[in-house]
Design a protein around this motif. Sequence first.
Motif, PDB file in Angstrom:
ATOM      1  N   GLU A   1     -16.191 -21.435   3.251  1.00 20.64           N
ATOM      2  CA  GLU A   1     -16.023 -20.212   2.443  1.00 20.64           C
ATOM      3  C   GLU A   1     -15.391 -19.258   3.015  1.00 20.64           C
ATOM      4  O   GLU A   1     -15.111 -19.137   4.448  1.00 20.64           O
ATOM      5  N   SER A   2     -14.448 -18.490   2.264  1.00 25.87           N
ATOM      6  CA  SER A   2     -13.407 -17.483   2.928  1.00 25.87           C
ATOM      7  C   SER A   2     -13.548 -16.234   2.011  1.00 25.87           C
ATOM      8  O   SER A   2     -13.980 -16.626   0.808  1.00 25.87           O
ATOM      9  N   ASN A   3     -12.749 -15.281   2.391  1.00 26.62           N
ATOM     10  CA  ASN A   3     -12.412 -14.169   1.508  1.00 26.62           C
ATOM     11  C   ASN A   3     -13.498 -13.618   1.039  1.00 26.62           C
ATOM     12  O   ASN A   3     -13.934 -13.322   0.010  1.00 26.62           O
ATOM     13  N   GLY A   4     -14.549 -13.254   2.066  1.00 29.48           N
ATOM     14  CA  GLY A   4     -15.862 -12.655   1.743  1.00 29.48           C
ATOM     15  C   GLY A   4     -16.536 -13.392   0.762  1.00 29.48           C
ATOM     16  O   GLY A   4     -17.556 -13.116   0.319  1.00 29.48           O
ATOM     17  N   GLY A   5     -16.499 -14.790   0.868  1.00 33.36           N
ATOM     18  CA  GLY A   5     -17.319 -15.647  -0.155  1.00 33.36           C
ATOM     19  C   GLY A   5     -17.057 -15.951  -1.444  1.00 33.36           C
ATOM     20  O   GLY A   5     -17.506 -16.724  -2.127  1.00 33.36           O
ATOM     21  N   ARG A   6     -15.585 -15.508  -1.663  1.00 32.79           N
ATOM     22  CA  ARG A   6     -14.986 -15.538  -2.825  1.00 32.79           C
ATOM     23  C   ARG A   6     -14.043 -16.805  -3.050  1.00 32.79           C
ATOM     24  O   ARG A   6     -13.335 -16.895  -4.154  1.00 32.79           O
ATOM     25  N   ALA A   7     -13.874 -17.517  -2.007  1.00 26.33           N
ATOM     26  CA  ALA A   7     -13.068 -18.590  -2.125  1.00 26.33           C
ATOM     27  C   ALA A   7     -13.943 -19.629  -1.234  1.00 26.33           C
ATOM     28  O   ALA A   7     -14.375 -19.540  -0.236  1.00 26.33           O
ATOM     29  N   LEU A   8     -14.118 -20.830  -2.130  1.00 25.52           N
ATOM     30  CA  LEU A   8     -14.550 -21.985  -1.493  1.00 25.52           C
ATOM     31  C   LEU A   8     -13.814 -23.227  -1.566  1.00 25.52           C
ATOM     32  O   LEU A   8     -12.904 -23.644  -2.365  1.00 25.52           O
ATOM     33  N   ILE A   9     -14.277 -24.182  -0.409  1.00 28.16           N
ATOM     34  CA  ILE A   9     -14.024 -25.481  -0.541  1.00 28.16           C
ATOM     35  C   ILE A   9     -15.296 -26.322  -0.707  1.00 28.16           C
ATOM     36  O   ILE A   9     -16.102 -26.060   0.045  1.00 28.16           O
ATOM     37  N   ALA A  10     -15.201 -27.112  -1.666  1.00 25.26           N
ATOM     38  CA  ALA A  10     -16.458 -28.012  -2.056  1.00 25.26           C
ATOM     39  C   ALA A  10     -16.216 -29.330  -2.510  1.00 25.26           C
ATOM     40  O   ALA A  10     -15.029 -29.492  -2.974  1.00 25.26           O
ATOM     41  N   ARG A  11     -16.908 -30.066  -2.481  1.00 23.07           N
ATOM     42  CA  ARG A  11     -17.217 -31.209  -2.916  1.00 23.07           C
ATOM     43  C   ARG A  11     -17.881 -31.179  -3.956  1.00 23.07           C
ATOM     44  O   ARG A  11     -18.848 -30.866  -4.366  1.00 23.07           O
ATOM     45  N   TYR A  12     -17.146 -31.254  -5.367  1.00 22.80           N
ATOM     46  CA  TYR A  12     -17.304 -31.139  -6.763  1.00 22.80           C
ATOM     47  C   TYR A  12     -17.633 -32.745  -7.366  1.00 22.80           C
ATOM     48  O   TYR A  12     -16.880 -33.503  -7.233  1.00 22.80           O
ATOM     49  N   SER A  13     -18.624 -32.953  -7.878  1.00 22.01           N
ATOM     50  CA  SER A  13     -18.989 -34.172  -8.431  1.00 22.01           C
ATOM     51  C   SER A  13     -19.504 -34.072  -9.936  1.00 22.01           C
ATOM     52  O   SER A  13     -20.074 -33.089 -10.212  1.00 22.01           O
ATOM     53  N   ASN A  14     -18.884 -34.800 -11.027  1.00 30.90           N
ATOM     54  CA  ASN A  14     -19.792 -34.934 -12.137  1.00 30.90           C
ATOM     55  C   ASN A  14     -19.612 -36.408 -12.423  1.00 30.90           C
ATOM     56  O   ASN A  14     -19.269 -37.222 -11.833  1.00 30.90           O
ATOM     57  N   ASP A  15     -20.352 -36.800 -13.556  1.00 32.13           N
ATOM     58  CA  ASP A  15     -20.418 -38.197 -14.227  1.00 32.13           C
ATOM     59  C   ASP A  15     -19.163 -38.476 -14.856  1.00 32.13           C
ATOM     60  O   ASP A  15     -18.882 -39.765 -14.822  1.00 32.13           O
ATOM     61  N   THR A  16     -17.928 -37.721 -14.982  1.00 28.08           N
ATOM     62  CA  THR A  16     -17.046 -38.159 -15.563  1.00 28.08           C
ATOM     63  C   THR A  16     -15.833 -38.635 -14.427  1.00 28.08           C
ATOM     64  O   THR A  16     -15.238 -39.518 -14.480  1.00 28.08           O
ATOM     65  N   TRP A  17     -15.754 -37.614 -13.502  1.00 29.56           N
ATOM     66  CA  TRP A  17     -14.586 -38.055 -12.374  1.00 29.56           C
ATOM     67  C   TRP A  17     -15.385 -38.446 -11.260  1.00 29.56           C
ATOM     68  O   TRP A  17     -14.605 -38.801 -10.335  1.00 29.56           O
TER      69      TRP A  17
ATOM     70  N   SER B   1     -14.993 -12.265 -13.486  1.00 29.93           N
ATOM     71  CA  SER B   1     -14.085 -12.044 -14.366  1.00 29.93           C
ATOM     72  C   SER B   1     -13.209 -13.279 -14.474  1.00 29.93           C
ATOM     73  O   SER B   1     -12.506 -13.528 -15.665  1.00 29.93           O
ATOM     74  N   ARG B   2     -13.073 -13.966 -13.501  1.00 27.58           N
ATOM     75  CA  ARG B   2     -12.110 -15.043 -13.434  1.00 27.58           C
ATOM     76  C   ARG B   2     -12.411 -16.069 -12.400  1.00 27.58           C
ATOM     77  O   ARG B   2     -12.820 -15.459 -11.502  1.00 27.58           O
ATOM     78  N   PHE B   3     -12.406 -17.434 -12.596  1.00 27.40           N
ATOM     79  CA  PHE B   3     -12.526 -18.328 -11.585  1.00 27.40           C
ATOM     80  C   PHE B   3     -11.451 -19.308 -11.678  1.00 27.40           C
ATOM     81  O   PHE B   3     -11.081 -19.487 -12.697  1.00 27.40           O
ATOM     82  N   GLU B   4     -11.022 -19.619 -10.662  1.00 20.74           N
ATOM     83  CA  GLU B   4      -9.901 -20.952 -10.688  1.00 20.74           C
ATOM     84  C   GLU B   4     -10.398 -21.983  -9.828  1.00 20.74           C
ATOM     85  O   GLU B   4     -11.129 -21.638  -8.774  1.00 20.74           O
ATOM     86  N   THR B   5     -10.086 -23.216 -10.327  1.00 18.89           N
ATOM     87  CA  THR B   5     -10.585 -24.277  -9.418  1.00 18.89           C
ATOM     88  C   THR B   5      -9.456 -25.374  -9.651  1.00 18.89           C
ATOM     89  O   THR B   5      -8.423 -25.155 -10.353  1.00 18.89           O
ATOM     90  N   GLY B   6      -9.472 -26.356  -8.638  1.00 19.75           N
ATOM     91  CA  GLY B   6      -8.531 -27.306  -8.664  1.00 19.75           C
ATOM     92  C   GLY B   6      -8.710 -28.189  -7.277  1.00 19.75           C
ATOM     93  O   GLY B   6      -9.669 -27.993  -6.675  1.00 19.75           O
ATOM     94  N   GLN B   7      -7.918 -29.314  -7.344  1.00 21.26           N
ATOM     95  CA  GLN B   7      -8.288 -30.189  -6.277  1.00 21.26           C
ATOM     96  C   GLN B   7      -7.718 -29.646  -5.002  1.00 21.26           C
ATOM     97  O   GLN B   7      -6.682 -28.910  -5.204  1.00 21.26           O
TER      98      GLN B   7
END
Length: 108
Positions: free
Chosen positions: A67-83, A101-107
């Motif tokens: 986490e960075s930016n006071g906990g408002r930016a994360l690097i995470a392993r995301y998993s779901n049944d699709t991908w 009010s907004r979140f952004e995600t991506g690889q």
Amino acid sequence: MTIQTTRLSDPAVRAFVAAVNNHDREAFMALLAPGATMADDGSDRDLADWVDREIFSSHGHLEVDNESNGGRALIARYSNDTWGEMRTRWSFTVDDDGKISRFETGQA
């Protein structure tokens, strides 16, 4: 090394991760400010449709590695049944009242 959800710095982000991992759509939606927006891989998406498809109907799960930016930016392993599992980045804009009010995600 995974950061335990309870140790994430920002309360709104901590609650977001907990709601995803607990598959609690009601708690998740309660965290969002009215009119909240989101983007995936740089493109704005319909939030309700994306959340249902990518998180709740496909059993999404976040394991936060950094986490960075006071906990408002994360690097995470995301998993779901699709991908399956992928390394992702997440960033959050949190209003003064503690709502996302907004979140952004991506690889990552």
